[in-house]
Design a protein around this motif. Structure first.
Motif, PDB file in Angstrom:
ATOM      1  N   TYR A  14      27.595 -33.768   4.913  1.00 11.71           N
ATOM      2  CA  TYR A  14      27.625 -34.257   3.525  1.00 11.71           C
ATOM      3  C   TYR A  14      28.454 -35.538   3.434  1.00 11.71           C
ATOM      4  O   TYR A  14      28.129 -36.463   2.689  1.00 11.71           O
ATOM      5  CB  TYR A  14      28.148 -33.178   2.556  1.00 11.71           C
ATOM      6  CG  TYR A  14      29.646 -33.029   2.532  1.00 11.71           C
ATOM      7  CD1 TYR A  14      30.429 -33.818   1.694  1.00 11.71           C
ATOM      8  CD2 TYR A  14      30.281 -32.099   3.349  1.00 11.71           C
ATOM      9  CE1 TYR A  14      31.806 -33.686   1.679  1.00 11.71           C
ATOM     10  CE2 TYR A  14      31.654 -31.970   3.347  1.00 11.71           C
ATOM     11  CZ  TYR A  14      32.413 -32.766   2.512  1.00 11.71           C
ATOM     12  OH  TYR A  14      33.772 -32.644   2.502  1.00 11.71           O
ATOM     13  N   GLU A  15      29.519 -35.605   4.260  1.00  6.56           N
ATOM     14  CA  GLU A  15      30.400 -36.784   4.260  1.00  6.56           C
ATOM     15  C   GLU A  15      29.678 -37.991   4.878  1.00  6.56           C
ATOM     16  O   GLU A  15      29.818 -39.116   4.409  1.00  6.56           O
ATOM     17  CB  GLU A  15      31.697 -36.445   5.010  1.00  6.56           C
ATOM     18  CG  GLU A  15      32.691 -37.587   5.144  1.00  6.56           C
ATOM     19  CD  GLU A  15      33.061 -38.256   3.826  1.00  6.56           C
ATOM     20  OE1 GLU A  15      33.033 -37.584   2.789  1.00  6.56           O
ATOM     21  OE2 GLU A  15      33.349 -39.475   3.842  1.00  6.56           O
ATOM     22  N   ARG A  18      27.352 -39.182   2.180  1.00  3.50           N
ATOM     23  CA  ARG A  18      28.106 -39.837   1.104  1.00  3.50           C
ATOM     24  C   ARG A  18      28.566 -41.232   1.531  1.00  3.50           C
ATOM     25  O   ARG A  18      28.387 -42.203   0.799  1.00  3.50           O
ATOM     26  CB  ARG A  18      29.328 -38.968   0.733  1.00  3.50           C
ATOM     27  CG  ARG A  18      30.061 -39.399  -0.516  1.00  3.50           C
ATOM     28  CD  ARG A  18      31.506 -38.938  -0.521  1.00  3.50           C
ATOM     29  NE  ARG A  18      32.273 -39.491   0.589  1.00  3.50           N
ATOM     30  CZ  ARG A  18      32.727 -40.737   0.644  1.00  3.50           C
ATOM     31  NH1 ARG A  18      32.520 -41.567  -0.358  1.00  3.50           N
ATOM     32  NH2 ARG A  18      33.400 -41.174   1.706  1.00  3.50           N
ATOM     33  N   THR A  52      23.993 -28.893   1.302  1.00  6.72           N
ATOM     34  CA  THR A  52      24.745 -29.986   1.944  1.00  6.72           C
ATOM     35  C   THR A  52      24.428 -31.314   1.242  1.00  6.72           C
ATOM     36  O   THR A  52      25.335 -32.096   0.937  1.00  6.72           O
ATOM     37  CB  THR A  52      24.350 -30.075   3.440  1.00  6.72           C
ATOM     38  OG1 THR A  52      24.540 -28.798   4.033  1.00  6.72           O
ATOM     39  CG2 THR A  52      25.168 -31.111   4.170  1.00  6.72           C
ATOM     40  N   VAL A  53      23.126 -31.534   0.983  1.00  9.72           N
ATOM     41  CA  VAL A  53      22.723 -32.773   0.296  1.00  9.72           C
ATOM     42  C   VAL A  53      23.241 -32.737  -1.147  1.00  9.72           C
ATOM     43  O   VAL A  53      23.741 -33.745  -1.664  1.00  9.72           O
ATOM     44  CB  VAL A  53      21.188 -32.928   0.306  1.00  9.72           C
ATOM     45  CG1 VAL A  53      20.771 -34.201  -0.405  1.00  9.72           C
ATOM     46  CG2 VAL A  53      20.655 -32.924   1.730  1.00  9.72           C
ATOM     47  N   ARG A  55      25.864 -31.341  -2.260  1.00 12.11           N
ATOM     48  CA  ARG A  55      27.306 -31.635  -2.271  1.00 12.11           C
ATOM     49  C   ARG A  55      27.555 -33.137  -2.132  1.00 12.11           C
ATOM     50  O   ARG A  55      28.393 -33.703  -2.843  1.00 12.11           O
ATOM     51  CB  ARG A  55      28.006 -30.871  -1.144  1.00 12.11           C
ATOM     52  CG  ARG A  55      29.479 -31.117  -1.143  1.00 12.11           C
ATOM     53  CD  ARG A  55      30.245 -30.188  -0.262  1.00 12.11           C
ATOM     54  NE  ARG A  55      31.664 -30.545  -0.295  1.00 12.11           N
ATOM     55  CZ  ARG A  55      32.568 -30.003   0.503  1.00 12.11           C
ATOM     56  NH1 ARG A  55      32.212 -29.078   1.363  1.00 12.11           N
ATOM     57  NH2 ARG A  55      33.835 -30.365   0.421  1.00 12.11           N
ATOM     58  N   ALA A  56      26.784 -33.773  -1.234  1.00 14.89           N
ATOM     59  CA  ALA A  56      26.923 -35.232  -1.057  1.00 14.89           C
ATOM     60  C   ALA A  56      26.592 -35.948  -2.370  1.00 14.89           C
ATOM     61  O   ALA A  56      27.318 -36.854  -2.799  1.00 14.89           O
ATOM     62  CB  ALA A  56      25.998 -35.707   0.052  1.00 14.89           C
ATOM     63  N   TYR A  57      25.523 -35.518  -3.033  1.00 17.13           N
ATOM     64  CA  TYR A  57      25.121 -36.151  -4.301  1.00 17.13           C
ATOM     65  C   TYR A  57      26.172 -35.910  -5.392  1.00 17.13           C
ATOM     66  O   TYR A  57      26.439 -36.783  -6.206  1.00 17.13           O
ATOM     67  CB  TYR A  57      23.748 -35.619  -4.747  1.00 17.13           C
ATOM     68  CG  TYR A  57      22.565 -36.333  -4.098  1.00 17.13           C
ATOM     69  CD1 TYR A  57      22.732 -37.258  -3.072  1.00 17.13           C
ATOM     70  CD2 TYR A  57      21.263 -36.091  -4.525  1.00 17.13           C
ATOM     71  CE1 TYR A  57      21.652 -37.895  -2.482  1.00 17.13           C
ATOM     72  CE2 TYR A  57      20.171 -36.741  -3.942  1.00 17.13           C
ATOM     73  CZ  TYR A  57      20.378 -37.634  -2.919  1.00 17.13           C
ATOM     74  OH  TYR A  57      19.310 -38.273  -2.346  1.00 17.13           O
TER      75      TYR A  57
END
Lengths: 127, 295
Positions: A14-15, A18, A52-53, A55-57
């Motif tokens: 996720y990082e 981001r 995971t995506v 969380r990144a968003y």
């Protein structure tokens, strides 16, 4: 425009997402209102969990890089207001990265200044 | 009397349309550039039409068990089988992850990328109109779900059957809801499924496959909506055209019968065109949407 993630990397996926989207937005490669893939699409293409995506968003939305809407999906946000001190700090960081890259190429101070002037002039023409 | 001829006209047009579509498909096979290689294309076609056949078998079985009540159920159920096969085909698309490093495009895939937005609205309008027609006919009908009773101008009660009430509309509505869910689910699957590994399927072939699947899906979806709409409209038109014989004729039943007949005829033609286009749609490398292909 592509994203590359290494699922074996110690940096969480996720990082990685981001950081890359942030860089693409800050560099102007991703322009305001550019639609980004849906969470499901990106997760399916990367073969990772949708969470995971998501969380990144969420983190990108919290930092003002993107706006998420139920009907319009996720889009690159308008340039957000950044407090003066933070703005100066982020600008210094961005220029420091650029200067480091220029130094690795063996560029002298005058060359870096000339290059920055050239790029500023070119961008002001295209605006 | 003319209204009663409409189903036969629709049937004749259906035969002609299927013939023309098959001829056009045969001709386009010779002239269109072939799509990029897609190893799973044949398998998916077999699954699609195999499930279509299962849908037809289920529809025939339901016709045997429900009798006349299945009249508006047959077509949506059979076409839903095809849609289920299409969905299964999309689930069968290869999506092998390629190592630990994953590189993906940031292009958003949307419905509009593969089909014009107006066709999505045509499908949703067809399904919505069919649902409204079935529910309205059901509410207007008698408690037996197969007759209509109206107070005529001469004070008598005019009754007519078979009215497309709940007895016929209930099973049709069930099939319509099932079909609508399958279509919407498949639309999302086509857009959101993983981009296959480029060693297995090129981006061009993948885009061609998604585009063809979306067009097939919407053609099937429009038919799922329009067939019951045509059936309900035409049978209601026949009833309104014959209820309350003179001197008790109601002023509004005649115009309503004509309107419903026109609507039913148009819906029938639309359904035939949709079904015919299912035969016509081929996976070719023709025209991609503007700015559509970057991966």
């Amino acid at each position: 425009m592509e994203l590359t993630v290494d699922i074996a990397s110690p940096v969480p996926v996720y990082e990685q997402i981001r950081a890359q989207v942030t860089e693409l937005v800050e560099s102007g490669t991703l322009r305001t209102n550019t639609p980004l893939p849906s969470v499901r699409q990106l997760a399916a293409d990367m073969q990772i969990a949708p969470g995971t995506v998501a969380r990144a968003y969420r983190e990108l939305e919290a930092s003002g890089m993107v706006v998420c809407s139920r009907w319009l999906g996720t889009r690159v946000a308008e340039v957000a207001f950044v407090p003066r001190t933070e703005r100066r700090q982020r600008l210094d960081e961005a220029v420091a990265r650029m200067v480091s890259a220029a130094r690795r190429l063996g560029a002298k101070d005058e060359e870096i200044e000339a290059s920055v002037s050239r790029i500023l002039a070119r961008q002001s023409q295209t605006r | 009397m003319a209204i009663r001829l409409i189903p036969f006209l629709v049937f004749l047009v259906a035969i002609a349309a299927v013939g023309i579509a098959a001829a056009d498909r045969f001709r386009s096979r010779k002239t269109s550039p072939p799509a990029a290689p897609d190893p799973s294309r044949g398998r998916r076609r077999i699954v699609r039409w195999g499930f279509g056949l299962i849908g037809i078998i289920l529809a025939v079985a339901s016709a045997f068990s429900l009798g006349q009540r299945a009249i508006f159920l047959i077509a949506p159920l059979a076409i839903s089988g095809y849609v289920a096969g299409l969905l299964l085909g999309e689930l069968m698309m290869p999506s092998t992850p390629s190592g630990t490093v994953r590189r993906v495009s940031l292009d958003r895939r949307s419905f509009e990328r593969y089909v014009q937005t107006r066709w999505i609205w045509v499908w949703r309008a067809a399904a919505g109109a069919a649902a409204v027609a079935v529910v309205a006919a059901g509410l207007a009908g008698g408690t037996d779900g197969r007759s209509l009773t109206l107070a005529c101008t001469d004070g008598s009660m005019g009754g007519a059957s078979p009215w497309p009430g709940w007895s016929y509309g209930g099973p049709a509505l069930t099939a319509l809801i099932l079909g609508a869910l399958l279509v919407e689910l498949s639309m999302r699957r086509i857009v959101e499924r993983a981009r296959p590994d480029s060693d297995l399927l090129s981006a061009t072939a993948d885009e061609a496959s998604r585009r063809a699947s979306m067009r097939r899906l919407l053609a099937a979806g429009v038919a799922i909506g329009l067939v019951p709409l045509a059936g309900v409209s035409l049978s209601a038109a026949i009833i309104f055209g014959s209820i309350c014989s003179p001197p008790g004729t109601l002023a509004w039943t005649g115009p309503l019968a004509v309107t419903l007949a026109i609507l039913g005829f148009a819906a029938g033609l639309g359904a035939i065109a949709s079904l015919a286009s299912l035969i016509r749609i081929a996976e070719t490398a023709r025209s991609f949407p503007p700015g559509g292909l970057h991966a």
